[in-house]
Design a protein around this motif. Structure first.
Motif, mmCIF file in Angstrom:
data_model
loop_
_atom_site.group_PDB
_atom_site.id
_atom_site.type_symbol
_atom_site.label_atom_id
_atom_site.label_comp_id
_atom_site.label_asym_id
_atom_site.label_seq_id
_atom_site.Cartn_x
_atom_site.Cartn_y
_atom_site.Cartn_z
ATOM 1 N N ASP A 52 18.492 -44.248 -40.877
ATOM 2 C CA ASP A 52 18.400 -44.110 -39.422
ATOM 3 C C ASP A 52 17.562 -45.229 -38.811
ATOM 4 N N LEU A 88 13.026 -40.878 -33.262
ATOM 5 C CA LEU A 88 12.915 -40.109 -34.501
ATOM 6 C C LEU A 88 11.677 -39.222 -34.554
ATOM 7 N N GLU A 118 16.193 -40.982 -43.537
ATOM 8 C CA GLU A 118 15.204 -41.535 -42.614
ATOM 9 C C GLU A 118 15.259 -43.060 -42.602
#
Length: 189
Positions: A140, A159, A137
């Motif tokens: 990203d 996301l 996470e």
């Protein structure tokens, strides 16, 4: 002209001919998507991922709500999800780079350029190790912001998390990377 830009930014995918709309979307958004993905996984994989992004978008076009957000974030969200299939390979590459040159060669004093390359290689190993250590996470968020140039709100849309979460993760990740890359008295790299 503004009307066309608005429609392309928030097109009604369900109400229009998919061929026409997706052709325009591809022309507009494929090049920056490809650039982002190429930075993450290389040119050849990026081409495949861009194509797959638009195939998935076409299949899932009914799930896009233009009232919720611009299409750019939605497309980057699809691309990011597809990109996650490559994350294990990417992380392995970062880990191998970080482990490379553990048997450092003696420094050569004959040229400043050599010293610069050695320093750059050392910083690359530290950065690669730090990127590999990030959670999926956090990685990203960082790469969508820095490599794709998305704003935190766009990253949030891509996301599926709140923008405040993106800003918090980005701040934390940048702080962590800076601490690893910039030597201080407490943290001599």
């Amino acid at each position: 002209m503004t009307r066309i830009v608005e429609r392309l930014d928030r097109p009604d995918l369900a109400a229009r001919d998919p061929k026409e709309v997706f052709s325009r979307l591809f022309d507009e958004y494929a090049p920056p998507l490809r650039g982002y993905l190429a930075g993450r996984v290389g040119v050849h994989a990026a081409d495949d991922l861009v194509a797959e992004t638009f195939v998935v978008a076409l299949r899932r076009r009914a799930s896009y709500d233009p009232a919720q957000a611009p299409i750019r974030g939605w497309l980057y969200g699809i691309a990011t999800n597809l990109l996650r299939n490559h994350v294990r390979q990417e992380v392995r590459g970062f880990q191998l780079t970080a482990k490379a040159a553990t048997g450092e060669r003696p420094a050569e004093n004959h040229d400043t350029a050599v010293a610069g390359r050695v320093d750059a290689a050392a910083r690359l190993r530290v950065l690669a190790g730090a990127l590999a250590a990030l959670s999926e996470e956090d990685r990203d968020v960082l790469l969508l912001t820095s490599w794709a140039g998305l704003e935190p709100a766009e990253v949030a849309e891509a996301l599926g998390v709140p923008a405040s979460t993106v800003r918090s993760r980005l701040h934390r990740v940048r702080h962590r990377l800076q601490a690893r890359l910039v030597p201080t008295e407490e943290n001599p790299s």
